[in-house]
Design an enzyme around this catalytic site. Structure first.
Site, PDB file in Angstrom:
ATOM      1  N   HIS A  69       0.889  -1.173   0.000  1.00  0.00           N
ATOM      2  CA  HIS A  69       0.000   0.000   0.000  1.00  0.00           C
ATOM      3  C   HIS A  69       0.922   1.217   0.000  1.00  0.00           C
ATOM      4  CE1 HIS A  69      -2.228  -3.044   2.394  1.00  0.00           C
ATOM      5  NE2 HIS A  69      -3.346  -2.485   1.968  1.00  0.00           N
ATOM      6  N   ASP A  80       2.473   1.973   3.320  1.00  0.00           N
ATOM      7  CA  ASP A  80       3.403   1.014   3.938  1.00  0.00           C
ATOM      8  C   ASP A  80       4.841   1.473   3.744  1.00  0.00           C
ATOM      9  OD1 ASP A  80       1.188  -0.650   4.205  1.00  0.00           O
ATOM     10  OD2 ASP A  80       1.665  -1.803   2.408  1.00  0.00           O
ATOM     11  N   ASP A 131     -10.260 -11.376  11.159  1.00  0.00           N
ATOM     12  CA  ASP A 131      -9.275 -11.616  10.114  1.00  0.00           C
ATOM     13  C   ASP A 131      -7.896 -11.762  10.768  1.00  0.00           C
ATOM     14  OD1 ASP A 131      -8.428 -11.778   7.504  1.00  0.00           O
ATOM     15  OD2 ASP A 131      -8.463  -9.622   7.135  1.00  0.00           O
ATOM     16  N   ASP A 188      -0.513 -12.525   2.433  1.00  0.00           N
ATOM     17  CA  ASP A 188      -1.131 -11.486   3.259  1.00  0.00           C
ATOM     18  C   ASP A 188      -1.248 -12.084   4.667  1.00  0.00           C
ATOM     19  OD1 ASP A 188      -2.439  -9.379   4.318  1.00  0.00           O
ATOM     20  OD2 ASP A 188      -4.068  -9.311   2.857  1.00  0.00           O
TER      21      ASP A 188
HETATM   22  C1  XUL Z   1      -7.357  -6.584   4.587  1.00  0.00           C
HETATM   23  C2  XUL Z   1      -6.568  -7.051   3.449  1.00  0.00           C
HETATM   24  C3  XUL Z   1      -5.730  -6.025   2.796  1.00  0.00           C
HETATM   25  C4  XUL Z   1      -5.645  -6.133   1.320  1.00  0.00           C
HETATM   26  C5  XUL Z   1      -4.902  -5.011   0.662  1.00  0.00           C
HETATM   27  O1  XUL Z   1      -8.100  -7.579   5.175  1.00  0.00           O
HETATM   28  O2  XUL Z   1      -6.569  -8.204   3.117  1.00  0.00           O
HETATM   29  O3  XUL Z   1      -4.464  -6.077   3.367  1.00  0.00           O
HETATM   30  O4  XUL Z   1      -5.036  -7.318   0.946  1.00  0.00           O
HETATM   31  O5  XUL Z   1      -5.427  -3.780   0.984  1.00  0.00           O
HETATM   32 CO    CO Z   2      -5.611  -9.268   1.610  1.00  0.00          CO
END
Ligand code: XUL
Ligand code: CO
Length: 438
Positions: free
Chosen positions: A100, A103, A306, A338
């Site tokens: 991002h 980041d 999450d 991720d």
């Molecule tokens: C949030 C998520 C993010 C996206 C990118 O749950 O997965 O990190 O992958 O914005």
């Molecule tokens: Co993600």
């Protein structure tokens, strides 16, 4: 140049009998699997936010991560993180990364300052990419952390916020193009609602579509030819996120004429939050021609949020790679980790160990899936299960040459119906046996 992760050498493949936590047991990048190298099936990517920026904060505690750049701040910290990121990726043999905008460099006190900071860090990233051959899988923006996004970005009730988000995505598209990014991701950070009592859902959805159309037009204008992706997620941070799951997003894209421009970035933990399996979301995307890329992680089935854990579940990784093989591969997408180390796994070598375990899980999953798919056991079973559609009345249904009157006449003549067992347990046992032996 400083070495950040001292004492950790380039991670080697040592094979399945190795007990070295800093070696690959299954990930053998150059090994041929079918017609492609293992690394080209998997296209692994490092997530900059969890790996370089995340400190391990949770709602009850502050950062715990011990990192060799913790003594720095501002642009010095941002530069050190770039150097450390490339060192980590080279040592892991990771060929892609994702980030991002926020980041990689500090936000500053104005958009001008933010963009200036970004340009300086992007210069450094570009240089490191040239030196190492590491590529950008995708770029995106952080349109959710700053308080200005409290009510959303492209779906905010305040048009000034919409404009700000547009400026941010405009710049991120320019950077992604400059770095040769192969994709650009939209994850609807706060694009959803908390209560319907104060929300104009119709306008918010229309605005989201307007935003995506403008992004597409700008990409075309600057010659960015990468793939656009939406990353479905049902909840968190808002109670209801508009991009709930693949089928919800597809309905939205089709309504607004965007279905040929945007594919899905499927995340395992988002699938399970939506009450689906990871494979369900991958399959729904694949059969609709929109499987674009994958965020590789896993949730905790006992927790409702999450958790973004490193993927260690061999069953899920196998079925994920099965879908990828059936899709004919994932390029120009990839498998972006991720994933974040647990808050208690705060030592620097935990980062390496976690990536190694995640990469090995998917490498083994690929080997199992390749064998399962090429032997055709599941495919043959499914084909037989639907055989009644290959001839007679079934073929007429599929060919569109019958109607309700003919079907009713047929049903009267064929009153006693014989069904066959679905053999779920048999098939689960077969998948298990492939995991044990591949
Ligand atoms: C949030 C998520 C993010 C996206 C990118 O749950 O997965 O990190 O992958 O914005
Ligand atoms: Co993600």
């Amino acid at each position: 140049m400083a070495e950040y992760f001292k004492g950790i050498d380039k991670i080697k493949f040592e094979g399945e009998n190795s007990t070295n936590p800093l070696a690959f047991k299954y990930y053998d990048p150059e090994k041929m699997v079918g017609s492609k190298k293992m690394k080209d099936h998997l296209r692994f990517s490092m997530s900059y936010w969890h790996t370089m920026t995340g400190g391990g904060v949770d709602p009850f505690g502050m950062a715990t991560m011990e990192r060799p750049y913790n003594n720095l701040d501002g642009m010095e910290l941002a530069k050190a993180r770039v150097e450390a990121a490339f060192e980590l990726m080279v040592k892991l043999g990771m060929e892609y990364f994702c980030f991002h905008d926020l980041d990689i460099s500090p936000e500053g006190n104005s958009l001008e300052e933010k963009e200036k900071n970004l340009d300086l860090i992007v210069d450094l990233i570009e240089q490191k990419m040239k030196e190492t051959g590491i590529k950008l899988l995708w770029g995106t923006t952080n349109g959710f952390s700053n308080p200005r996004f409290v009510h959303g970005a492209a779906t905010a009730p305040n048009a000034d916020v919409f404009a700000f988000a547009a400026a941010q995505v405009k710049k991120a598209l320019e950077i992604t193009k400059r770095l040769g990014g192969e994709n650009y991701v939209f994850w609807g950070g706060r694009e959803g609602y908390e209560t319907l009592l104060n929300t104009d859902v119709a306008l918010e959805n229309d605005n989201f579509a307007r935003f995506l159309h403008m992004a597409k037009d700008y990409a075309k204008k600057i010659g960015f030819t990468g793939q656009f992706l939406i990353e479905p997620k049902p909840k968190e941070p808002t109670k209801h996120q508009y991009d709930f799951d693949t089928m919800t997003v597809l309905g939205f894209l089709r309504k607004y004429g965007l279905e040929n421009d945007i594919k899905m970035n499927i995340e395992a933990n988002h699938a399970t939050l939506a009450g689906h399996t990871f494979q369900h979301e991958l399959l729904m995307s694949r059969i609709n021609g929109v499987l674009g890329s994958i965020d590789a992680n896993q949730g905790d089935m006992l927790l409702g949020w999450d958790t973004d854990q490193f993927p260690t579940n061999i069953y899920d990784a196998t079925m994920c790679m099965y879908e990828v093989l059936k899709n004919g591969g994932i390029a120009p997408g990839g498998l972006n980790f991720d994933s974040k180390v647990r808050r208690g796994s705060f030592e620097p070598d935990d980062l390496f160990i976690s990536y190694i375990v995640g990469m090995d899980t998917f490498a083994k999953g690929l080997l199992v899936a390749d064998k399962l798919y090429s032997d055709g056991v599941l495919e043959d079973f499914v084909a037989k299960r639907y055989d009644s559609y290959n001839s007679g009345i079934g073929k007429e249904i599929v060919d569109g040459t019958t109607d309700f009157e003919k079907l009713a006449a047929y049903a009267k003549k064929n009153y006693s119906i014989k069904n066959s067992s679905g053999r779920q347990e048999l098939l689960e046992g077969i998948v298990n046996s492939y995991i044990y032996k591949s």
